[in-house]
Motif scaffolding. Sequence first.
Motif, short mmCIF file in Angstrom:
data_model
loop_
_atom_site.label_atom_id
_atom_site.label_comp_id
_atom_site.label_asym_id
_atom_site.label_seq_id
_atom_site.Cartn_x
_atom_site.Cartn_y
_atom_site.Cartn_z
N THR A 111 -22.41 70.76 -19.12
CA THR A 111 -22.97 69.85 -19.96
C THR A 111 -23.79 68.90 -19.40
O THR A 111 -24.86 68.69 -19.97
CB THR A 111 -21.76 68.98 -20.55
OG1 THR A 111 -21.00 68.51 -19.61
CG2 THR A 111 -21.04 70.17 -21.26
N LEU A 114 -26.99 70.57 -18.94
CA LEU A 114 -28.01 70.22 -20.36
C LEU A 114 -28.62 69.04 -20.49
O LEU A 114 -29.48 68.92 -21.28
CB LEU A 114 -27.15 70.63 -21.36
CG LEU A 114 -26.56 72.00 -21.73
CD1 LEU A 114 -25.75 72.41 -22.90
CD2 LEU A 114 -27.93 73.05 -21.68
N GLU A 115 -28.07 67.93 -19.74
CA GLU A 115 -28.70 66.73 -19.99
C GLU A 115 -29.93 66.70 -19.43
O GLU A 115 -30.77 66.12 -20.00
CB GLU A 115 -27.73 65.70 -18.90
CG GLU A 115 -28.18 64.16 -19.25
CD GLU A 115 -27.18 63.60 -20.39
OE1 GLU A 115 -27.32 62.31 -20.34
OE2 GLU A 115 -26.64 64.54 -21.21
N LEU A 117 -31.89 69.58 -18.96
CA LEU A 117 -32.67 70.54 -19.80
C LEU A 117 -33.13 69.74 -21.10
O LEU A 117 -34.20 70.23 -21.39
CB LEU A 117 -31.83 71.80 -19.94
CG LEU A 117 -32.44 72.93 -20.92
CD1 LEU A 117 -33.69 73.47 -19.88
CD2 LEU A 117 -31.45 74.05 -21.17
N ALA A 118 -32.16 69.22 -21.69
CA ALA A 118 -32.71 68.62 -22.95
C ALA A 118 -33.57 67.55 -22.72
O ALA A 118 -34.66 67.33 -23.77
CB ALA A 118 -31.39 67.98 -23.63
N ARG A 120 -36.05 67.68 -20.46
CA ARG A 120 -37.28 68.69 -20.34
C ARG A 120 -37.79 69.33 -21.50
O ARG A 120 -38.88 68.99 -21.90
CB ARG A 120 -37.01 69.57 -19.48
CG ARG A 120 -38.31 70.47 -18.71
CD ARG A 120 -37.88 71.44 -17.65
NE ARG A 120 -37.14 72.45 -17.85
CZ ARG A 120 -36.08 72.95 -17.22
NH1 ARG A 120 -35.39 72.19 -16.53
NH2 ARG A 120 -35.62 73.96 -17.64
N TRP A 121 -37.07 69.39 -22.43
CA TRP A 121 -37.28 70.17 -23.73
C TRP A 121 -38.09 68.99 -24.41
O TRP A 121 -38.94 69.27 -25.17
CB TRP A 121 -36.08 70.70 -24.53
CG TRP A 121 -35.73 72.21 -24.01
CD1 TRP A 121 -36.24 72.78 -22.89
CD2 TRP A 121 -34.55 72.92 -24.79
NE1 TRP A 121 -35.54 73.96 -22.94
CE2 TRP A 121 -34.70 73.98 -23.78
CE3 TRP A 121 -33.95 72.68 -25.83
CZ2 TRP A 121 -33.86 75.15 -23.95
CZ3 TRP A 121 -33.10 73.98 -26.19
CH2 TRP A 121 -33.11 74.88 -25.33
N GLY A 363 -27.15 64.85 -23.65
CA GLY A 363 -28.09 66.01 -23.79
C GLY A 363 -27.64 67.31 -24.59
O GLY A 363 -28.56 67.91 -24.86
N VAL A 364 -26.35 67.50 -24.33
CA VAL A 364 -25.78 68.68 -25.27
C VAL A 364 -26.06 68.60 -26.68
O VAL A 364 -26.32 69.32 -27.26
CB VAL A 364 -24.12 68.49 -25.11
CG1 VAL A 364 -23.50 69.80 -25.77
CG2 VAL A 364 -23.86 68.52 -23.67
N TRP A 367 -29.80 69.12 -26.97
CA TRP A 367 -30.17 70.68 -26.67
C TRP A 367 -29.63 71.43 -28.18
O TRP A 367 -30.49 72.49 -28.44
CB TRP A 367 -29.28 71.25 -25.50
CG TRP A 367 -29.13 72.65 -25.32
CD1 TRP A 367 -30.01 73.36 -24.65
CD2 TRP A 367 -28.26 73.45 -25.84
NE1 TRP A 367 -29.71 74.60 -24.76
CE2 TRP A 367 -28.72 74.98 -25.39
CE3 TRP A 367 -27.00 73.19 -26.72
CZ2 TRP A 367 -27.92 75.87 -25.88
CZ3 TRP A 367 -26.45 74.49 -26.72
CH2 TRP A 367 -26.71 75.59 -26.60
N HIS A 371 -32.33 73.65 -29.74
CA HIS A 371 -31.74 74.90 -29.90
C HIS A 371 -31.64 75.72 -31.28
O HIS A 371 -32.28 76.99 -31.56
CB HIS A 371 -30.50 75.18 -28.95
CG HIS A 371 -30.48 76.82 -28.44
ND1 HIS A 371 -29.67 77.54 -29.47
CD2 HIS A 371 -30.69 77.27 -27.61
CE1 HIS A 371 -29.54 78.81 -28.82
NE2 HIS A 371 -30.19 78.61 -27.56
#
Length: 487
Positions: A111, A114-115, A117-118, A120-121, A363-364, A367, A371
């Motif tokens: 998780t 994903l913090e 990654l989110a 970045r997205w 971020g989960v 994401w 997603h």
Amino acid sequence: MRKDAAETRDLGGALASLLPALEAHLAAPATGTEFGETASWRAVLDEPLPRQGRGAEETLRRLGDPVVRHGQRMTSPGFLGWITTGSTVVPALAGLATAFAGTQRYLGHATSFLEELALRWLAEACGLDGARARDGVFSSSGSVANLLALGAARQHAYERRGHDVARDGLSGQPRGHVYASVELHHSLIKAAGVLGLGRSDVVLLPVDSAQRVDVAALRAAVAADVAAGHVPVAVVGAAGTTNTGAIDDLDALADVAAEHEAWFHVDGAYGLFGRLDPRLTARYAGVRRADSAVVDPHKWLATPSGIAATFVRDRELLGRAFTGEPADYIEGGFDTTWSTSPFDAMGLPFHDWALDLTAPARGVVVWAALHEIGLDGLRERIVRDNDLARRVADRARDDDRLELLTEPELSVCCFRYRVDGLDEPALDLLNQKILRLLHAESPYVPSFTRVGGRYALRPCFINPRTTAEDADALVDWVLRLGDKLVA
């Protein structure tokens, strides 16, 4: 059995007991007679602290009725009020997953991955990938996100003078000013107070007829303050004001900031996603020159509330501004040579870049939202909502009983019911009555504001459940109520 052992691991059964209430809530209009039965639900809920726990079944039953039944219906297609909305289903369930599996974001687990990654997205969606302000951190609200950005700006301004303001304070330093339009979100005024800059040192500048900051007035104000020995801490531009959705001339503001080596901050809590509308992309060009920018996923992305993001040009600067200094039980408690346990690995030091230590991996949820619908789905949502505001504006232009008070740029439309011969105070009162009747009698809940001193009905279209039929029905209700009141 212990008195406190009321927890159940039967998650499916627990959710099943709540589902009927939640499904009814999602299907209900924003307002209604039962919604106003305050006395009945308050009497049920207002009880002494129980000595003996009531157990999971009874607690969930009561959560369903009366709490959910009489809760706030921002998920309704007719909720068009403030710049917030109810969550869609997938992000809400991601929040539930985070409550169990992502309760501490600085540990090295999926998780917390994903913090980052989110972020970045999210940066890519907002046009910040490769921009100056591209390193992010999540926080609990746009207010906190703006506070973090202004804290970085303050650190930058005084470090340029050789002073570590977060460590040593402002004593003996010249006053620092923040510059923005009178349409500034008041969270930045609050942030200036919390950071010791002082609310009175936020310089509020006039706006033009399109509600955008007067750049000439800004340039003159900054030059005068610099000449007087004050520190220009930050120039703030709005990528969508709260009142009307106006987008400041961000490139021009970046020019003024650069002339004085001031921090350039873009408040895009509401409107930063607006760049995805091809009709508006050029208006956001200056965002790439920002030293910081904020966006709230819990607005247009329709995640659960309590999620905002701050992007800055240097997270080490955030670290110097907000570190609590290293602690033995945190930084000293990990050993990355042990790879078999997630409790020995530390993730990114988000706690040093923000205010909170213990915090969920927000971020989960972001994401999950991205997603689920993807960048194209988000773009479709932005364009559709902006179209709804323009649809209401067209109706206002085409009907002599209505007056459009400002051309919508994003998804906010400000208009009013008008009657020839009525003075401004009387028109204000008439539209106040229309708003209250809308809230009491119709399925539609706009809010209000003032544009040029005039009382405006202000629907804000960020609700993913709202349709063109809803936008038309809102206008029809305004006309019907206005006609009735002046008959």
